[in-house]
Design an enzyme around this catalytic site. Sequence first.
Site, mmCIF file in Angstrom:
data_model
loop_
_atom_site.group_PDB
_atom_site.id
_atom_site.type_symbol
_atom_site.label_atom_id
_atom_site.label_comp_id
_atom_site.label_asym_id
_atom_site.label_seq_id
_atom_site.Cartn_x
_atom_site.Cartn_y
_atom_site.Cartn_z
ATOM 1 N N GLU A 2 1.499 80.047 -69.392
ATOM 2 C CA GLU A 2 1.058 81.032 -70.393
ATOM 3 C C GLU A 2 2.218 81.908 -70.829
ATOM 4 O OE1 GLU A 2 -2.413 83.081 -68.913
ATOM 5 O OE2 GLU A 2 -3.507 81.220 -68.631
ATOM 6 N N HIS A 37 -6.035 83.826 -72.904
ATOM 7 C CA HIS A 37 -6.390 84.526 -71.656
ATOM 8 C C HIS A 37 -7.027 85.896 -71.941
ATOM 9 C CE1 HIS A 37 -5.279 84.637 -67.130
ATOM 10 N NE2 HIS A 37 -6.395 85.308 -67.362
#
Length: 314
Positions: free
Chosen positions: A264, A282
């Site tokens: 990420e 997220h």
Amino acid sequence: MSLVNNVLICDPIDDIGISILSKKGLKITNNPKITTEDLLKEVGKYEIIIVRSRTKITKQVIEAAKNVKIIARVGVGLDNIDTEEANKRQISVLNSPEAAMNSVSELVIGFMINLSRKILLADAETKKGNWIKNELNGTELRGKYLGIIGVGSIGRNLGRLARSLRMNLIGYDPVPIDREFVKEVGMIITDLQTLVESSDFISCHVPSLPETKNMFNDKFFAKMKSSAYFINTSRGDVVDEDALYDALLNHRIAGAALDVFQKEPTTNNRLIQLPNIICSPHIGAQTKEAQELASNIIAEKIIQKLLEEKENMM
Ligand code: NAD
């Protein structure tokens, strides 16, 4: 009772936690953009450090934090804190997993409705001037089987929300699932294989552990119904992204939704560009309410810890 301690807040947190700690007499330095360099210089002055996910509390930071007794993470994951080093030095590490429960569950409901009604595609095409009504035959959630893998706090809360949409629930967890909850929502408890083969939607809520790494792999996707959808809002490393890509590309499953990724921000463009996947960066806990609750819970946990320490010293 006043608790005089120096607190360094290293990331942006909701004001409520700052207000609770200040009222108890703690001396707060709010530096939500602190750089690693400044943190290393300053951290020695503080007894309590509060972070979200931006600030990395590495071994080097902990070594410089000569007076620290509490490291508090406003949120769930402790990936940004060297917990092993903290434990070695008997520093308490606190977090607030309870706060995200409802936000994550609501995101899953949003994903399910988006997947079954193709709302993102409908929106994009309507805005382009394309009236594709006949291509947008969806399905209802009512009466469908939702398989929940990992029936912990988020899994149970999702179960309650999904039940209110009249979905049927199937659950799998290696730890016995609370009986009262099972009775309340009428969840069918099965082994993993039966859940995978029977569910119309599968939502996973397992922790990131060596045993759960790549648990959603080729074998897993091969067992799913070709009309079923897969949703991950837990942790990115539990999904084998190559296996998910193959399953989606070859229409072995109908679609997927991911809030979390192996890396990420994700750079797995071939996966996220597929037309039968929807993604978010997220954002499971990214709501006003969850952030407020997390800040509140962490402040209360810090106070509780300080009171316990004070009692132990008497
Ligand atoms: P929890 O600890 O309450 O529940 C996790 C459950 O998974 C437990 O019941 C555990 O027994 C079960 N489990 C463990 N290993 C398993 C396995 N191999 N197969 C099936 N079940 C297994 O945790 P939670 O608060 O419900 O959080 C669930 C996940 O959501 C975690 O990975 C957490 O990091 C993640 N999370 C993500 C966000 C986000 O922003 N997307 C926010 C909060 C939490």
